[in-house]
Motif scaffolding. Structure first.
Motif, PDB file in Angstrom:
ATOM      1  N   ILE A 337       0.742  -1.102   0.028  1.00 34.44           N
ATOM      2  CA  ILE A 337      -0.067  -0.040  -0.024  1.00 34.44           C
ATOM      3  C   ILE A 337       0.772   1.253  -0.059  1.00 34.44           C
ATOM      4  N   ASN A 338       1.745   1.290   0.964  1.00 34.49           N
ATOM      5  CA  ASN A 338       2.682   2.443   1.034  1.00 34.49           C
ATOM      6  C   ASN A 338       3.659   2.788  -0.369  1.00 34.49           C
ATOM      7  N   GLY A 339       4.036   1.780  -0.907  1.00 31.45           N
ATOM      8  CA  GLY A 339       4.781   1.826  -2.289  1.00 31.45           C
ATOM      9  C   GLY A 339       3.694   2.173  -3.469  1.00 31.45           C
ATOM     10  N   SER A 340       2.446   2.198  -3.280  1.00 32.59           N
ATOM     11  CA  SER A 340       1.625   2.310  -4.360  1.00 32.59           C
ATOM     12  C   SER A 340       0.900   3.749  -4.360  1.00 32.59           C
ATOM     13  N   ALA A 345       0.066  10.013  -9.675  1.00 34.28           N
ATOM     14  CA  ALA A 345      -0.539   9.580 -10.969  1.00 34.28           C
ATOM     15  C   ALA A 345      -1.962   9.223 -10.662  1.00 34.28           C
ATOM     16  N   ILE A 346      -2.949   8.839 -11.930  1.00 31.59           N
ATOM     17  CA  ILE A 346      -4.143   8.516 -11.742  1.00 31.59           C
ATOM     18  C   ILE A 346      -4.269   6.940 -10.952  1.00 31.59           C
ATOM     19  N   ALA A 347      -3.080   6.182 -11.262  1.00 30.94           N
ATOM     20  CA  ALA A 347      -3.279   4.969 -10.708  1.00 30.94           C
ATOM     21  C   ALA A 347      -2.785   5.033  -9.068  1.00 30.94           C
ATOM     22  N   ALA A 348      -2.301   5.768  -8.693  1.00 32.31           N
ATOM     23  CA  ALA A 348      -1.946   6.117  -7.277  1.00 32.31           C
ATOM     24  C   ALA A 348      -3.079   6.405  -6.585  1.00 32.31           C
ATOM     25  N   ASN A 349      -3.724   7.510  -7.143  1.00 32.81           N
ATOM     26  CA  ASN A 349      -5.141   8.149  -6.587  1.00 32.81           C
ATOM     27  C   ASN A 349      -6.144   6.820  -6.666  1.00 32.81           C
ATOM     28  N   LEU A 350      -6.390   5.899  -7.673  1.00 36.63           N
ATOM     29  CA  LEU A 350      -7.100   5.060  -7.647  1.00 36.63           C
ATOM     30  C   LEU A 350      -6.831   3.943  -6.478  1.00 36.63           C
ATOM     31  N   PHE A 351      -5.560   3.727  -6.455  1.00 28.87           N
ATOM     32  CA  PHE A 351      -4.991   2.752  -5.472  1.00 28.87           C
ATOM     33  C   PHE A 351      -5.487   3.160  -4.051  1.00 28.87           C
ATOM     34  N   GLY A 372       1.053   9.614   9.096  1.00 29.61           N
ATOM     35  CA  GLY A 372       2.356   8.797   8.845  1.00 29.61           C
ATOM     36  C   GLY A 372       2.668   8.269   7.321  1.00 29.61           C
ATOM     37  N   LEU A 373       1.408   8.068   6.731  1.00 33.90           N
ATOM     38  CA  LEU A 373       1.513   7.854   5.188  1.00 33.90           C
ATOM     39  C   LEU A 373       2.270   9.155   4.499  1.00 33.90           C
ATOM     40  N   LEU A 374       1.948  10.256   4.837  1.00 36.43           N
ATOM     41  CA  LEU A 374       2.308  11.372   4.193  1.00 36.43           C
ATOM     42  C   LEU A 374       3.858  11.749   4.408  1.00 36.43           C
ATOM     43  N   ALA A 375       4.187  11.208   5.741  1.00 34.49           N
ATOM     44  CA  ALA A 375       5.722  11.134   6.005  1.00 34.49           C
ATOM     45  C   ALA A 375       6.431  10.143   5.411  1.00 34.49           C
ATOM     46  N   ALA A 376       5.988   9.217   5.009  1.00 35.88           N
ATOM     47  CA  ALA A 376       6.572   7.947   4.399  1.00 35.88           C
ATOM     48  C   ALA A 376       6.568   8.250   2.919  1.00 35.88           C
ATOM     49  N   GLY A 377       6.075   9.288   2.338  1.00 36.29           N
ATOM     50  CA  GLY A 377       6.064   9.613   0.958  1.00 36.29           C
ATOM     51  C   GLY A 377       4.782   9.628  -0.119  1.00 36.29           C
ATOM     52  N   MET A 378       3.747   9.214   0.740  1.00 29.64           N
ATOM     53  CA  MET A 378       2.228   9.388   0.049  1.00 29.64           C
ATOM     54  C   MET A 378       2.206  10.607  -0.558  1.00 29.64           C
ATOM     55  N   GLY A 379       1.494  10.668  -1.735  1.00 28.26           N
ATOM     56  CA  GLY A 379       1.264  12.000  -2.369  1.00 28.26           C
ATOM     57  C   GLY A 379       0.063  12.779  -1.808  1.00 28.26           C
ATOM     58  N   THR A 422     -10.913   9.364  -6.638  1.00 27.49           N
ATOM     59  CA  THR A 422      -9.818   9.479  -7.457  1.00 27.49           C
ATOM     60  C   THR A 422      -9.736  10.492  -8.391  1.00 27.49           C
ATOM     61  N   ILE A 423     -10.715  11.126  -9.081  1.00 26.70           N
ATOM     62  CA  ILE A 423     -10.586  12.079  -9.658  1.00 26.70           C
ATOM     63  C   ILE A 423     -10.133  13.317  -8.840  1.00 26.70           C
ATOM     64  N   SER A 424     -11.019  13.506  -7.747  1.00 27.09           N
ATOM     65  CA  SER A 424     -10.653  14.423  -6.672  1.00 27.09           C
ATOM     66  C   SER A 424      -9.254  14.693  -6.327  1.00 27.09           C
ATOM     67  N   GLY A 425      -8.871  13.410  -6.091  1.00 23.62           N
ATOM     68  CA  GLY A 425      -7.207  13.496  -5.509  1.00 23.62           C
ATOM     69  C   GLY A 425      -6.560  13.894  -6.547  1.00 23.62           C
ATOM     70  N   TRP A 426      -6.659  13.505  -8.083  1.00 21.79           N
ATOM     71  CA  TRP A 426      -5.725  13.838  -8.829  1.00 21.79           C
ATOM     72  C   TRP A 426      -5.736  15.367  -9.246  1.00 21.79           C
ATOM     73  N   ILE A 427      -6.965  15.988  -9.216  1.00 20.07           N
ATOM     74  CA  ILE A 427      -7.140  17.450  -9.562  1.00 20.07           C
ATOM     75  C   ILE A 427      -6.271  18.271  -8.393  1.00 20.07           C
ATOM     76  N   TYR A 428      -6.451  17.831  -7.112  1.00 19.39           N
ATOM     77  CA  TYR A 428      -6.006  18.458  -6.038  1.00 19.39           C
ATOM     78  C   TYR A 428      -4.413  18.269  -5.983  1.00 19.39           C
ATOM     79  N   GLY A 429      -3.784  16.992  -6.400  1.00 20.24           N
ATOM     80  CA  GLY A 429      -2.562  16.853  -6.429  1.00 20.24           C
ATOM     81  C   GLY A 429      -1.806  17.859  -7.300  1.00 20.24           C
ATOM     82  N   ASN A 430      -2.599  17.882  -8.681  1.00 15.57           N
ATOM     83  CA  ASN A 430      -2.004  18.731  -9.289  1.00 15.57           C
ATOM     84  C   ASN A 430      -2.113  20.387  -9.019  1.00 15.57           C
ATOM     85  N   LEU A 431      -2.894  20.659  -8.272  1.00 16.63           N
ATOM     86  CA  LEU A 431      -2.948  22.083  -7.737  1.00 16.63           C
ATOM     87  C   LEU A 431      -2.232  22.407  -6.694  1.00 16.63           C
ATOM     88  N   PHE A 432      -1.927  21.325  -5.915  1.00 13.99           N
ATOM     89  CA  PHE A 432      -1.230  21.676  -4.684  1.00 13.99           C
ATOM     90  C   PHE A 432       0.199  20.534  -4.541  1.00 13.99           C
TER      91      PHE A 432
END
Length: 432
Positions: A337-340, A345-351, A372-379, A422-432
């Motif tokens: 989970i942490n590595g995905s 990417a769309i795949a990361a948001n979908l996962f 904890g996940l954000l500290a471990a590298g989660m987008g 998934t779509i919201s996460g992808w949009i948010y990730g591109n904005l911030f």
């Protein structure tokens, strides 16, 4: 014997045999996963059944008995004013501090009483998603942008999901509305004012008993936590007064229940669940031996419990076996989970959305997990996707939803939540 009609049963038994034959009982990971499942069920039984689910069952039973179908159809039915129906459903989380499982009895109650599929699904999503405490804690721990995105996403999601569900199943909704108009109305004999007081006291008990502690040491949210059990006591007194003066419960029995609750609170001052349980048992016995609507209330509540509780515990066991608890692993390694979920990417948001949808999050626990996940590298995008899908869905939640509105509607509902997260996460990730 016609084997064409028996192949499904044969395939099921063959599959079960294969699973049992190859069970990895000696594998350390399997043993740990089984123990994690049992630990999660034990924790769930201690932390959620008594204080969360039982009050929710009583509220659901009260909806079925004390609220007329005409009232539900007027405000939440398929033909109700859409602005009123979806507006009410979408902001319900500001009142209910509940998780994805506690909202289920309430959803079942309004849906069975005639609420339209759209408003009911909007309520089902919004109930656990728009939690005032969760929004405040998200803003303070994960940042203002994440908190605002969670609020906007949850409100918009609840409305969009409800509207899309209504459009997809439009023909069934029309038939449901026509059938409800043909049925004779069963009005409750109680006045609107007393019903409002009655439901308010039940809701206050549910909300205050589950009020979580914040990191702050001052402010209204902190003081509500400090005095939460006093607030529960006041709400219980209001409930008792309502039962005596309007629902005609015998005053001597209400006073006896109050006495037993007070004595148990004095004997176990640091274990408030004991007097709470005594109050639940007392009210249940009182109502079950009462005539009329009080008796119907406890029987209706028990019907909801019989339907929902077994599925919830099966789901919690399965979730613990597969995913474990926070900071503990099940059969699925947490590294997968942490590595995905890195990057945007769309795949990361979908996962992240799918993982959040199947995991079980108690109220507010998703925030430290995400920290904890954000500290471990989660987008940031996948983090928002998990926030929007996780608290509103879980494997136990899906099993119960299926028993209420069927497999087809459940699949569509879950798919919509995952897709929008998934779509919201992808949009948010591109904005911030």
């Amino acid at each position: 014997m016609n084997w064409k009609n028996e192949w499904k049963s044969l395939a099921l038994y063959a599959g079960l045999f294969a699973v049992c034959y190859h069970l990895p009982v000696d594998a350390p990971r399997f043993e740990r996963a089984v123990m994690e499942a049992l630990h999660l069920v034990k924790w769930y039984a201690r932390e959620h059944v008594l204080l969360c689910l039982i009050p929710a069952f009583f509220i659901a039973g009260a909806i079925a008995v004390f609220i007329s179908q005409k009232s539900v159809m007027k405000y939440l039915g398929p033909a109700a004013n859409p602005f009123l129906a979806y507006g009410t459903a979408s902001i319900s989380g500001t009142v209910l501090a509940v998780c994805s499982c506690t909202v289920l009895p309430l959803f079942a109650g309004i849906y069975r009483m005639g609420a339209g599929l759209g408003p009911a699904c909007a309520f089902l999503y919004a109930g656990p998603a728009i939690n005032v405490l969760a929004i405040i804690l998200t803003t303070r721990v994960l940042g203002v942008e994440m908190g605002i995105a969670r609020v906007i996403g949850a409100i918009v999601f609840s409305i969009l999901i409800g509207v899309i569900m209504r459009i997809i199943f439009h023909h069934e909704e029309v038939a449901k509305a026509q059938a409800s108009f043909e049925e004779p109305e069963s009005e409750s004999s109680q006045s609107i004012g007393w019903n409002l007081v009655f439901f308010a006291s039940l809701l206050w008990i549910l909300v205050f008993a589950n009020w979580a502690r914040t990191e702050e040491t001052r402010g209204i949210l902190y003081w509500i936590y400090v005095y939460k059990w006093y607030l529960v006591s006041v709400s219980s007194i209001i409930l008792g007064v309502t039962l005596i003066f309007f629902y005609r419960a015998r005053i001597q029995w209400i006073l006896l229940i109050a006495f037993l609750v007070a004595v148990s609170a004095w004997l176990w001052p640091h274990t408030p669940s004991i007097p709470f349980l005594n109050g639940v048992i007392g009210i249940s016995i009182l109502a079950s031996f009462s005539q009329g609507e009080l008796g119907e209330w406890v029987h209706s509540s028990w019907d909801f419990a019989k339907q929902i509780l077994p599925l919830l515990f099966i789901g919690v066991l399965a979730a613990g076996l597969l995913l474990g608890r926070p900071d503990q692993e099940g059969l699925i390694p947490s590294g997968w989970i942490n590595g995905s979920v890195g990057g945007n990417a769309i795949a990361a948001n979908l996962f992240a959305a799918i993982a959040g949808a199947f995991m079980y999050f108690a109220t507010l626990t998703e925030i430290p997990i995400l920290q904890g996940l954000l500290a471990a590298g989660m987008g940031k995008g996948p983090a928002l996707a998990l926030l929007l899908a996780g608290p509103a869905l879980s494997l136990p939640n899906m099993l119960v939803i299926r028993s209420i509105m069927g497999s087809k509607k459940t699949i569509v509902y879950v798919t919509l939540v995952i897709a929008m997260a998934t779509i919201s996460g992808w949009i948010y990730g591109n904005l911030f």
